[in-house]
Design a protein around this motif. Structure first.
Motif: not given
Length: 147
Positions: A16-23
């Protein structure tokens, strides 16, 4: 050494952190990532270096066209970008799609770098869809023939 493996429950918060960071706000909410884990566990793959989750890919079967699968997300943490992890995740998604006839994904028409990456793996433009994610959220729908 980075390995790609099926995600575990302990990976979900970092995904989720990576998803939020990316998008940003356009990314999947945490509850969707949890449900993806529950529904498509073998299609939710993470890139790991030792105990650190650096990226992920989510690939799911289509319920609309038998033989199709969709890559719903490929994301790499900003700290790990530029190391080929996105390519490795994409290659793994393609390699694990051998039971499908076609692999599909969408990309923003403005994201020329991602579009070029997908083309380099044999994805071709299936169609351009206006307002795919809502007003002004156009997407290119790309396909890769597997079999």
């Amino acid at each position: 050494m980075v390995s790609i493996r099926i995600a575990e429950k302990s990976d979900l918060a970092r995904i989720f952190d990576i998803e939020t960071e990316a998008f940003g706000d356009h990314g999947y909410p945490s509850f969707f990532i949890r449900q993806a884990f529950d529904c498509w566990a073998d299609g939710l793959l993470v890139a790991k270096k030792e105990d650190e989750t650096l990226g992920y890919v989510l690939q799911v079967p289509s319920s609309v066209i038998k033989g199709d699968a969709w890559i719903l997300a490929v994301a790499v943490s900003k700290a790990a970008q530029g190391c080929g992890l996105g390519k490795k995740l994409l290659e793994t998604a393609i390699a694990t799609a051998k039971d499908y006839d076609r692999l599909l994904l969408t990309v923003c028409p403005k994201n020329k770098k991602a579009y070029a990456l997908y083309q380099s793996y044999g994805f071709y433009l299936l169609k351009e869809e206006q307002d795919y994610f809502g007003l002004g959220e156009d997407r290119l729908v790309l396909a890769l023939d597997i079999n």
